[in-house]
Design a protein around this motif. Sequence first.
Motif, short mmCIF file in Angstrom:
data_model
loop_
_atom_site.label_atom_id
_atom_site.label_comp_id
_atom_site.label_asym_id
_atom_site.label_seq_id
_atom_site.Cartn_x
_atom_site.Cartn_y
_atom_site.Cartn_z
N SER A 230 -3.15 1.39 11.87
CA SER A 230 -2.75 1.16 10.49
C SER A 230 -1.83 -0.05 10.34
O SER A 230 -1.97 -0.84 9.40
CB SER A 230 -2.04 2.41 9.95
OG SER A 230 -1.53 2.18 8.65
N PRO A 293 0.91 4.48 5.10
CA PRO A 293 -0.12 4.46 4.05
C PRO A 293 0.41 3.96 2.71
O PRO A 293 -0.32 3.31 1.95
CB PRO A 293 -0.58 5.93 3.98
CG PRO A 293 0.52 6.73 4.57
CD PRO A 293 1.15 5.85 5.61
N PHE A 376 -7.13 -0.72 2.15
CA PHE A 376 -7.40 0.71 1.95
C PHE A 376 -7.80 1.39 3.26
O PHE A 376 -7.43 2.54 3.53
CB PHE A 376 -8.49 0.91 0.89
CG PHE A 376 -8.02 0.70 -0.52
CD1 PHE A 376 -6.87 1.34 -0.98
CD2 PHE A 376 -8.72 -0.13 -1.38
CE1 PHE A 376 -6.43 1.15 -2.28
CE2 PHE A 376 -8.29 -0.33 -2.69
CZ PHE A 376 -7.14 0.31 -3.14
N GLY A 377 -8.54 0.68 4.09
CA GLY A 377 -8.88 1.23 5.40
C GLY A 377 -7.65 1.43 6.26
O GLY A 377 -7.52 2.45 6.96
N GLY A 380 -5.86 4.56 5.18
CA GLY A 380 -6.48 5.77 5.70
C GLY A 380 -6.06 6.07 7.12
O GLY A 380 -5.78 7.23 7.48
N ALA A 381 -5.97 5.03 7.96
CA ALA A 381 -5.50 5.23 9.33
C ALA A 381 -4.05 5.71 9.35
O ALA A 381 -3.67 6.57 10.16
CB ALA A 381 -5.64 3.93 10.12
N ALA A 383 -2.56 7.51 7.02
CA ALA A 383 -2.53 8.91 6.61
C ALA A 383 -2.92 9.84 7.76
O ALA A 383 -2.33 10.91 7.94
CB ALA A 383 -3.47 9.11 5.42
N LEU A 384 -3.90 9.42 8.56
CA LEU A 384 -4.28 10.22 9.74
C LEU A 384 -3.13 10.30 10.74
O LEU A 384 -2.94 11.35 11.38
CB LEU A 384 -5.51 9.60 10.40
CG LEU A 384 -6.85 9.76 9.67
CD1 LEU A 384 -7.95 9.02 10.41
CD2 LEU A 384 -7.21 11.25 9.54
#
Length: 411
Positions: A230, A293, A376-377, A380-381, A383-384
Motif C-alpha cells: 500500500s 487507506p 484506489f488499488g 485496498g491493500a 485496508a487488507l
Amino acid sequence: MVIARSLRALDWLNFFVANVQTGFGPFIASYLAANKWTQGEIGLMLSVGTISAMASQLPAGALVDAMRNKKFAALSAIIAIIVSALLLAASPTFVPVFAAEVLHGFASCMLVPAMAAISLALVSRADLGDRLGRNARWASIGSALTAALMGAFGEYLSLRSVFFLTAALALPAIVALRMIHYDAPPVVPRAPAGRPKLTPEGEERESLRELLKDRRLLIFAACVVLFHLSNAAMLNLAAGEVTAHMGDNVQLVIAACIIVPQFIVAALSPWVGRQAQKWGRRPVLILGFCALPIRAILFAGVSSPYLLVPVQMLDGISAAVFGVMLPLIAADVAGGRGHYNLTIGFFGLAAGVGATLSTAAAGFAADRFGTAMSFFGLAGAGALAVLMVWLAMPETRTEHRAEEAEPSVKV
C-alpha cells in the motif's frame, strides 16, 4: 560515561544516515520524470532496488548476526550508498541508474540491521522501545532538514546536484559512527559436533527452522508485505504526477511532502516506543496502519498539487509506528536467541516483496487506467493490512526481568 557519549553519537548517526537516504526515492522519481521517463519505466527501475534488497536481506541479516564488529557493517553500507549517489549524478540513463539502484538496495539492507544491532548493544531489551523511538526521532529530523536543503538544490541549482549533496552528507555519518564505542560480544568457542550452537552470551542458538515456525514471525511478515504494498508507491506516484502537471516550484512541493511527515515522525516516535511497552504492540500497529487507506483515498481525490502536503501528513503517523515497531517486534520474536538481525532481514525481505509489487503495479496501473485508479488499488491493500493486524496478529510484548535493565550485547 562512555555509553552516554556513544548514545549521543548514535543520535547523530541516525541523523546523518537519514540525510543520506533522503536523496533516494521521490527525488529519483522526479529526476527521472524530468528526463522523459514514463511512470511505468520509473516504477520498474525503482523496483530494481527493492529486488536487490530482497535478494540481500536474509544473507545480510545473517552476516550482521555473525559479525562481532557491527560498526564495520554499517561503515561498508554507508560507503556503498555514497557510490550509488555518485552513479545517479553521473547520468540519468539506464546503466548508471540500474547500477545505483542495485547497489543502494544491497547497502540499505545491510545498514538497517547493523544500526539496530548497535542500538541493542548500547541498551537493554527492556529499554529498546525508548531507544528505537529516539533513533526514529533523530532520523526524521535529519530527513526533514535535508529534504528542505535538497529541495532548494533541485529547484535553484539542478536535480543532479541533489545526488552530489547526498554523497557529501555521508561523511559526517562516518564520523559519528567512529565515535560510538561499546563492548563487543566475547568470542564463543565452536560447539563440538552434535552439540547445539551457542550465542555470544553462551545461550543455545535457535535453529533457523525453529525460528521460521514462529507464528508471530510469519503473521507480522504478512502484515509488512501488505503495508508496503500500500505505502511504497504512494509518494513516488504523486511526485511523478506533480512533475508532469506542474512546471514551477515542483521540487519545493516534493520536498514539503517529505519534510512535513518527518516532523510528525519526530514528535510521535518516542511516544510510540513508550506506548508499545505500555499498551502492547497490536494497538499501536492498528493506529499506524489505519492511516494507509485513508491517505491513498485522499491522494486519489486531490486536484491541487499544494493539497498533497496536508494529505502526506498521514504518512508521518504510519512511518512513526512502522519505524519503531519493526525492530521492536524483531527483538520480541528473536532477541536473545541468536537471530535478531536475521529476523530484521526477514521482515526487510517481506517489505521488499511488498514494495516491489507496489511500485511496479502502481506504475503499470497509472499508465493503463489512470493515477486515481492506481491510488484506489493502494487503498485496498492498506485496508487488507489493517484487517490482518486486527484479526490475526498476536501480541508479542513480553515482560522483562529486572536483571535485564543493564545494557546488553545481544546483537
